[in-house]
Design a protein around this motif. Structure first.
Motif, PDB file in Angstrom:
ATOM      1  N   PRO A  20     -11.680  21.762  55.106  1.00 49.30           N
ATOM      2  CA  PRO A  20     -10.671  21.216  54.076  1.00 49.30           C
ATOM      3  C   PRO A  20      -9.888  21.989  53.562  1.00 49.30           C
ATOM      4  O   PRO A  20      -8.530  21.744  53.049  1.00 49.30           O
ATOM      5  CB  PRO A  20     -11.815  20.857  52.943  1.00 49.30           C
ATOM      6  N   TYR A  21      -9.940  23.505  53.741  1.00 53.38           N
ATOM      7  CA  TYR A  21      -9.051  24.367  53.063  1.00 53.38           C
ATOM      8  C   TYR A  21      -7.858  24.379  54.066  1.00 53.38           C
ATOM      9  O   TYR A  21      -6.876  24.463  53.532  1.00 53.38           O
ATOM     10  CB  TYR A  21      -9.690  25.798  53.058  1.00 53.38           C
ATOM     11  N   PHE A  22      -8.091  24.446  55.532  1.00 53.36           N
ATOM     12  CA  PHE A  22      -6.500  24.507  56.281  1.00 53.36           C
ATOM     13  C   PHE A  22      -6.127  23.175  56.409  1.00 53.36           C
ATOM     14  O   PHE A  22      -4.984  23.118  56.420  1.00 53.36           O
ATOM     15  CB  PHE A  22      -7.302  25.235  57.628  1.00 53.36           C
ATOM     16  N   SER A  29      -0.459  20.119  46.405  1.00 57.38           N
ATOM     17  CA  SER A  29      -1.434  19.610  45.417  1.00 57.38           C
ATOM     18  C   SER A  29      -2.582  18.939  46.124  1.00 57.38           C
ATOM     19  O   SER A  29      -2.148  18.189  47.052  1.00 57.38           O
ATOM     20  CB  SER A  29      -0.585  19.245  44.179  1.00 57.38           C
ATOM     21  N   VAL A  30      -3.603  19.035  45.526  1.00 57.62           N
ATOM     22  CA  VAL A  30      -4.791  17.970  45.928  1.00 57.62           C
ATOM     23  C   VAL A  30      -5.114  17.307  44.933  1.00 57.62           C
ATOM     24  O   VAL A  30      -5.432  17.645  43.632  1.00 57.62           O
ATOM     25  CB  VAL A  30      -5.841  19.043  46.575  1.00 57.62           C
ATOM     26  N   HIS A  31      -5.278  15.914  45.070  1.00 55.43           N
ATOM     27  CA  HIS A  31      -5.586  14.794  44.325  1.00 55.43           C
ATOM     28  C   HIS A  31      -6.815  14.169  44.807  1.00 55.43           C
ATOM     29  O   HIS A  31      -7.163  14.389  45.808  1.00 55.43           O
ATOM     30  CB  HIS A  31      -4.616  13.924  44.104  1.00 55.43           C
ATOM     31  N   LEU A  32      -7.517  13.563  43.962  1.00 54.62           N
ATOM     32  CA  LEU A  32      -8.848  13.240  44.333  1.00 54.62           C
ATOM     33  C   LEU A  32      -8.977  11.745  45.319  1.00 54.62           C
ATOM     34  O   LEU A  32      -9.368  11.935  46.321  1.00 54.62           O
ATOM     35  CB  LEU A  32      -9.759  12.565  42.968  1.00 54.62           C
ATOM     36  N   PHE A  33      -8.182  10.674  44.810  1.00 53.12           N
ATOM     37  CA  PHE A  33      -7.741   9.687  45.854  1.00 53.12           C
ATOM     38  C   PHE A  33      -6.472   9.441  46.353  1.00 53.12           C
ATOM     39  O   PHE A  33      -6.460   8.607  47.277  1.00 53.12           O
ATOM     40  CB  PHE A  33      -8.272   8.493  44.905  1.00 53.12           C
ATOM     41  N   ALA A  40     -11.366  12.891  48.561  1.00 50.54           N
ATOM     42  CA  ALA A  40     -12.252  12.050  48.665  1.00 50.54           C
ATOM     43  C   ALA A  40     -12.186  11.960  50.425  1.00 50.54           C
ATOM     44  O   ALA A  40     -13.189  11.493  50.884  1.00 50.54           O
ATOM     45  CB  ALA A  40     -11.771  10.756  48.165  1.00 50.54           C
ATOM     46  N   ARG A  41     -11.210  11.950  50.969  1.00 52.95           N
ATOM     47  CA  ARG A  41     -11.083  11.788  52.405  1.00 52.95           C
ATOM     48  C   ARG A  41     -12.084  12.965  53.247  1.00 52.95           C
ATOM     49  O   ARG A  41     -12.559  12.485  54.242  1.00 52.95           O
ATOM     50  CB  ARG A  41      -9.546  12.155  52.905  1.00 52.95           C
ATOM     51  N   PHE A  42     -12.436  13.976  52.584  1.00 49.88           N
ATOM     52  CA  PHE A  42     -13.425  14.894  53.107  1.00 49.88           C
ATOM     53  C   PHE A  42     -14.827  14.615  52.471  1.00 49.88           C
ATOM     54  O   PHE A  42     -15.738  14.829  53.360  1.00 49.88           O
ATOM     55  CB  PHE A  42     -13.001  16.479  52.874  1.00 49.88           C
ATOM     56  N   ILE A  43     -14.829  14.280  51.277  1.00 46.25           N
ATOM     57  CA  ILE A  43     -16.312  14.200  50.570  1.00 46.25           C
ATOM     58  C   ILE A  43     -16.979  12.957  50.941  1.00 46.25           C
ATOM     59  O   ILE A  43     -18.216  13.226  51.275  1.00 46.25           O
ATOM     60  CB  ILE A  43     -16.161  14.385  49.214  1.00 46.25           C
ATOM     61  N   LEU A  44     -16.288  11.657  50.987  1.00 45.86           N
ATOM     62  CA  LEU A  44     -16.985  10.378  51.155  1.00 45.86           C
ATOM     63  C   LEU A  44     -17.662  10.374  52.583  1.00 45.86           C
ATOM     64  O   LEU A  44     -18.755  10.254  52.855  1.00 45.86           O
ATOM     65  CB  LEU A  44     -16.029   9.406  50.987  1.00 45.86           C
ATOM     66  N   PRO A  45     -16.887  10.809  53.730  1.00 50.03           N
ATOM     67  CA  PRO A  45     -17.544  10.693  55.154  1.00 50.03           C
ATOM     68  C   PRO A  45     -18.463  11.530  55.138  1.00 50.03           C
ATOM     69  O   PRO A  45     -19.696  11.557  55.620  1.00 50.03           O
ATOM     70  CB  PRO A  45     -16.429  11.128  56.037  1.00 50.03           C
ATOM     71  N   SER A 122     -10.964  22.634  45.768  1.00 51.71           N
ATOM     72  CA  SER A 122     -11.588  21.486  46.536  1.00 51.71           C
ATOM     73  C   SER A 122     -12.213  21.764  47.597  1.00 51.71           C
ATOM     74  O   SER A 122     -13.281  21.271  47.888  1.00 51.71           O
ATOM     75  CB  SER A 122     -10.212  20.855  46.897  1.00 51.71           C
ATOM     76  N   ALA A 123     -11.887  22.843  48.530  1.00 52.08           N
ATOM     77  CA  ALA A 123     -12.498  23.387  49.564  1.00 52.08           C
ATOM     78  C   ALA A 123     -13.903  24.033  49.363  1.00 52.08           C
ATOM     79  O   ALA A 123     -14.863  23.589  50.084  1.00 52.08           O
ATOM     80  CB  ALA A 123     -11.553  24.286  50.423  1.00 52.08           C
ATOM     81  N   LEU A 124     -13.746  24.666  48.241  1.00 55.55           N
ATOM     82  CA  LEU A 124     -15.250  25.251  47.866  1.00 55.55           C
ATOM     83  C   LEU A 124     -16.150  24.194  47.289  1.00 55.55           C
ATOM     84  O   LEU A 124     -17.429  24.337  47.785  1.00 55.55           O
ATOM     85  CB  LEU A 124     -15.045  26.232  46.994  1.00 55.55           C
ATOM     86  N   SER A 125     -15.612  23.253  46.594  1.00 58.59           N
ATOM     87  CA  SER A 125     -16.685  22.103  46.173  1.00 58.59           C
ATOM     88  C   SER A 125     -17.147  21.460  47.455  1.00 58.59           C
ATOM     89  O   SER A 125     -18.357  20.872  47.524  1.00 58.59           O
ATOM     90  CB  SER A 125     -15.830  21.232  45.282  1.00 58.59           C
TER      91      SER A 125
END
Length: 149
Positions: A20-22, A29-33, A40-45, A122-125
């Motif tokens: 996700p970091y790269f 900026s990084v938004h949730l949805f 969410a594109r990384f966390i949900l799958p 975001s990447a760390l989370s």
């Protein structure tokens, strides 16, 4: 047991932080949805697949150990069939995706519109969540296998 845990923990935390970091670093900026590449594109799958794959992998490794008689505890005979293994893995995935989706929706409605979560946070989370999944579903699978009715 600790060696096996590290086999799950280190690659999951590393890969799910670095990817996700790269991928997100191309955006300002990084938004949730919202946005082309959102968190969410990384966390949900990951929340759907990682619990399933870890559970199936633990079951396969324990079945292999049963045949070599390398286990020092009695296993749950109910979970010997593949259907039971996939059912438990599917339940792990379903419960996880529902919990994470609920948490993401709560976060989405709690923060102001267009809130920037930041690339590094975001990447760390995502990486920490993957590490949490690695530990949790490894132990849940082993606990379920050790339960003798």
């Amino acid at each position: 047991m600790r060696k096996t845990l590290l086999i799950y923990l280190i690659p999951n935390v590393t890969l799910n932080t670095v990817i996700p970091y790269f991928a997100l670093s191309t955006q300002s900026s990084v938004h949730l949805f919202t946005g082309e590449q959102n968190l969410a594109r990384f966390i949900l799958p990951m929340s759907l697949l990682l619990p399933f794959l870890i559970t199936v992998d633990v079951f396969k490794k324990i079945k292999a150990l049963q045949h070599t008689e390398g286990l020092h505890f009695e296993c749950n005979k109910i979970l010997e069939g593949k259907m039971k293994m996939f059912k438990l893995a599917g339940l792990h995935s379903l419960y996880t995706i529902l919990a994470i989706l609920s948490a993401l929706m709560f976060i989405h409605f709690s923060f102001p519109a267009n809130f920037d979560f930041g690339i590094m946070k975001s990447a760390l989370s995502a990486g920490i969540l993957a590490g949490f999944y690695s530990i949790t579903f490894f132990y849940l699978s082993v606990k379920k296998i050790r339960e003798v009715p």
